[in-house]
Write a protein that holds these residues in place. Sequence first.
Motif: not given
Length: 724
Positions: A214-225
């Motif tokens: 799965t590619l988790l494509h999230g903008i900077t600051g989107s809460g990927k961590t």
Amino acid sequence: MNIARIALDVPLAGPFDYLATDITENDIGRRVVVPFGPRKLTGIVIDVASTSEYAPSKLKSVITLHHDMPPLPQDVLDTCRFCADYYQHPFGQVIFTGLPVRLRQTAAYHRPPGTHWQLTELGSNQLQGRISARAPTQQRLYATLQSGPLAVEQAQQVAANAPATLRQWAREGWVARCIPPMAEQFPLTPLPALNIEQQAAITAIQSQPGFAVTLLHGITGSGKTEVYLQLIAAELAAGRQVLVLIPEINLTPQLTVRFSARFPNRCIVSLHSALADGERADNWLTAQCGQADIVLGTRLAVFTPLPRLGMIIVDEEHDSSFKQQEGLRYSARDVAVFRARLRQIPVVLGSATPALETYHNAHTGRYRLAKLNKRAVDVAELPIVKTIDTRRLLLQDGLSDDMVNALNARLLAGEQSLVFINRRGFAPVLFCGECGWIAGCQRCSARLVVHLRERQLRCHLCGYEESVPSACPDCGNQDIRPLGVGTQRIEAALTERLPQARILRVDRDATRRKEAFNTMLANIHGGKVDILVGTQMLAKGHDFPNLSLVCVLNADSGLYSADFRATERLFSLLMQVSGRAGRAGIPGEVLIQTQFPDHPLLHALVAHDFDSYAKRLLEERRQAHFPPFLYQAVLRAEAQDLELAIAFLDQAKQFAHALNSPVDLFDPVPAALTRLAGWARAQLLVQHPSRAILQTLLRNWIPQLHTLNERQVRWIIDVDPLEV
């Protein structure tokens, strides 16, 4: 007598047959010491047979079989075999690449003893069947171990001879000493509320059992961590381990702190090159014995044995640091995907700016796609990005007045700013205006960087240093001057123009001392810094809530490169560094100085539109026949004389032609950096739209290259190269 097939850390195909009296199939994956010519080497048992193609009289015997670690599991050996085959590298060297330095040595490794005994994966699978029904004491001891780690002092309460039995089982690899996870000291804090996009991403990732990418494509600051943390929590609750790969050593401490705060009762270990050899070996064995719940590491951690592995997460998957550039030239991201397929577990690739290969796979259905389009903090918005056209501006020490005024405004508002320039030192060039002399490295095709405070010229490639001359060595002109700007020059200029500001420079030179970077981060978060001047060390993964302004200098340099990946890297870097601004409630702004304000890259950056620019680049690559629409390998050669390297590659090309393969073979050419550390470098590119056809050529071609026996030339094959 058994024949043990041993993998050795030598540049030969192997494996090597040895006589072995006491080695059985249960010892596959164990360390041994064997004679090899006049030396004694550490090896790994990879097979046991009853016969050999060599006469027994010609075989030497294994000297020592070590029981100081559990055997390497089959999935790690299979992963190493894949790397050996795909990256065209000797199998033994691949295995030893993944081992800690202490375990590559011939001496037994004496790990500090743990306070408890626990079953290993081998013991869980084999021990019950080895215990006689007429051995009730051993049955009772085994049942006790099944319920969890057994304290050393409690073992004797199970049976008087339990300690001796446990030591015997340890020699067989069925049990190991361990330090149990910490008892929970604090109540677990409730998980933060997720927004709709984060919850949807977690649901999508968990929806398909078994292997999936799965590619988790999230903008900077989107809460990927936060998505990672909640995925990890689910894996830990199911009794599984998680491997988290990160690109930079400097990201390890802050992630360890964050993970420890979320999982205070879990064992978390780090694996990276900054650790002492003993600490790294201990952490590696903690993971191998199943004691570590979370392993956080850089690219080499992808080879770590993990008996309960349930998920692999690759953060900042686009980062070029995941590609090893010497020795075994593997991509940790791609190896992680292969290993996940072997274990039939999910792998998550996270990025705000995915590599085009990953992006292409996600949009063609090979990978799944989960998107995070908004920032995790409700009041946080993406920063406003503006360009400063410098074509008609007179810059002072690389800084425009608009940029200095913006820095001063943030200073008065009590907010932090970041001045980003991906070039350390004072200036990249020392120049004589009279004769045109430029200070160059004596060992590389590179210019020496001016480090004014130390009065030194340094090569950032090979480490060569010399003192700054008082006059031009060619014409004697004393008016030699530095050209261009680096972090040291920007720091000095801002100190002069904004004397009230507390300025901190963060680059490799400033963080050489151990713990220096962690101290800097503490000062930044503690509000003791007004303006950061830094390189790409600060571009990704860091969260500075009070940082509202990012100023980017020298961005245009990435537009001049002949490398077809240069604009992709530049866009990714600028988008990452821009994402440091406005991550909390403070509005963010990004100022980029450029002579090309109308470039499509900058238009996409201003619009925060990764997708449109990625599609544009992919279309360009499709038309130009570049990856990901075909596959490449580069044969790289080095010699003291460039002509020797070119001649070697010419012979190699003739061998390839004789194989009648449909691959495209290019002429040998000097490398972009023709000389490095005293060696002249050249390369030969081969490519084809079919990975299978390219691999077939490499398998048939590489053995022929070994017959050239050109001792004056060093060569290596680089599959899926990042630099062409």
